[in-house]
Design an enzyme around this catalytic site. Sequence first.
Site, PDB file in Angstrom:
ATOM      1  N   GLU A  54      85.520 -36.165 -49.144  1.00  0.00           N
ATOM      2  CA  GLU A  54      86.229 -35.992 -50.407  1.00  0.00           C
ATOM      3  C   GLU A  54      85.888 -34.606 -50.921  1.00  0.00           C
ATOM      4  O   GLU A  54      84.717 -34.308 -51.188  1.00  0.00           O
ATOM      5  CB  GLU A  54      85.851 -37.033 -51.453  1.00  0.00           C
ATOM      6  CG  GLU A  54      86.695 -36.854 -52.720  1.00  0.00           C
ATOM      7  CD  GLU A  54      86.191 -37.609 -53.946  1.00  0.00           C
ATOM      8  OE1 GLU A  54      86.842 -37.484 -54.997  1.00  0.00           O
ATOM      9  OE2 GLU A  54      85.141 -38.282 -53.864  1.00  0.00           O
TER      10      GLU A  54
ATOM     11  N   ASP B 210      80.997 -31.023 -53.357  1.00  0.00           N
ATOM     12  CA  ASP B 210      81.240 -30.305 -54.613  1.00  0.00           C
ATOM     13  C   ASP B 210      80.107 -29.308 -54.804  1.00  0.00           C
ATOM     14  O   ASP B 210      78.988 -29.548 -54.354  1.00  0.00           O
ATOM     15  CB  ASP B 210      81.303 -31.274 -55.798  1.00  0.00           C
ATOM     16  CG  ASP B 210      82.167 -30.744 -56.931  1.00  0.00           C
ATOM     17  OD1 ASP B 210      81.867 -29.643 -57.443  1.00  0.00           O
ATOM     18  OD2 ASP B 210      83.143 -31.424 -57.320  1.00  0.00           O
TER      19      ASP B 210
ATOM     20  N   ASP C  55      91.961 -28.766 -59.272  1.00  0.00           N
ATOM     21  CA  ASP C  55      92.567 -27.807 -60.193  1.00  0.00           C
ATOM     22  C   ASP C  55      93.788 -27.209 -59.488  1.00  0.00           C
ATOM     23  O   ASP C  55      93.653 -26.634 -58.403  1.00  0.00           O
ATOM     24  CB  ASP C  55      91.556 -26.716 -60.534  1.00  0.00           C
ATOM     25  CG  ASP C  55      92.046 -25.766 -61.617  1.00  0.00           C
ATOM     26  OD1 ASP C  55      93.274 -25.599 -61.760  1.00  0.00           O
ATOM     27  OD2 ASP C  55      91.197 -25.174 -62.303  1.00  0.00           O
TER      28      ASP C  55
ATOM     29  N   LYS D   5      98.394 -20.271 -61.890  1.00  0.00           N
ATOM     30  CA  LYS D   5      98.684 -18.837 -61.915  1.00  0.00           C
ATOM     31  C   LYS D   5      98.730 -18.274 -60.497  1.00  0.00           C
ATOM     32  O   LYS D   5      97.911 -18.622 -59.657  1.00  0.00           O
ATOM     33  CB  LYS D   5      97.635 -18.090 -62.739  1.00  0.00           C
ATOM     34  CG  LYS D   5      97.677 -18.423 -64.226  1.00  0.00           C
ATOM     35  CD  LYS D   5      96.664 -17.614 -65.000  1.00  0.00           C
ATOM     36  CE  LYS D   5      96.735 -17.920 -66.492  1.00  0.00           C
ATOM     37  NZ  LYS D   5      95.739 -17.132 -67.265  1.00  0.00           N
TER      38      LYS D   5
ATOM     39  N   ASP E 250      97.537 -35.370 -60.626  1.00  0.00           N
ATOM     40  CA  ASP E 250      98.433 -35.542 -61.775  1.00  0.00           C
ATOM     41  C   ASP E 250      99.388 -34.355 -61.888  1.00  0.00           C
ATOM     42  O   ASP E 250     100.247 -34.338 -62.765  1.00  0.00           O
ATOM     43  CB  ASP E 250      97.611 -35.643 -63.056  1.00  0.00           C
ATOM     44  CG  ASP E 250      96.919 -34.325 -63.371  1.00  0.00           C
ATOM     45  OD1 ASP E 250      96.136 -33.852 -62.514  1.00  0.00           O
ATOM     46  OD2 ASP E 250      97.149 -33.758 -64.449  1.00  0.00           O
TER      47      ASP E 250
END
Length: 223
Positions: free
Chosen positions: A51, A76, A125, A129, A161
């Site tokens: 993950e 992470d 994220d 941009k 999302d």
Amino acid sequence: MGSKNKLKRFKENEGFGNVIQPKREEVISGNFTLKGQWQEEFGNQNPIVLELGCGKGEYTVGLAQKFPNKNFIGIDIKGARFWKGAKEALADNLVNVRFLRTQIELIDQLFAEDEVAEIWITFPDPQIKFKRTKHRLTNPVFLDKYKTILKNNGEIHLKTDSEFMHGYTIGVLQGSAFEIVYSNHDVYRNHGSPKEVLEIQTFYEKQYLDKGKPITYLKFRVK
């Protein structure tokens, strides 16, 4: 989160047997000893599932609970976040869970060719941009790294999302070394998504659902 809490969690992570924190120099120098040896780390020959950007580790832990015959590694750079998942996995005696504190850009130096069976990317994220394109976890550079470590027909799951991220990824996959297996723009309204997509929810996902945002899911695999 206060600095004292972060320091406390960093210290606890050092004593957790399911947390691995290699130094960047160790990885980029080719001296990371677990590369190609992850099944030995788990003590079995079960498939390895990653993950990426695991946050608090909800998906890593949730998947490990549902699939005890697979090995799960949450990755992470923010150890204070996955501290929660690591602690929960230890409390639940989930022997098929590890957390790896590192930068995702180093993934092809942390895992050997054909060592990974699946990759989950949960609520990354979207880096909307244009100048942030290189940081999107499904940009062509990252996809090439994933292809290197994935087995033949190895799968990638993207749950987000962000309709932008969903659509961007579909576009990038066109003409790539991957093929799209399944796509859903609203998993909780449109039927057909796997149970693990519907039944495991992250902290951020619950917030998005409370705001009425649709959750998208995309599955693709190495051709």
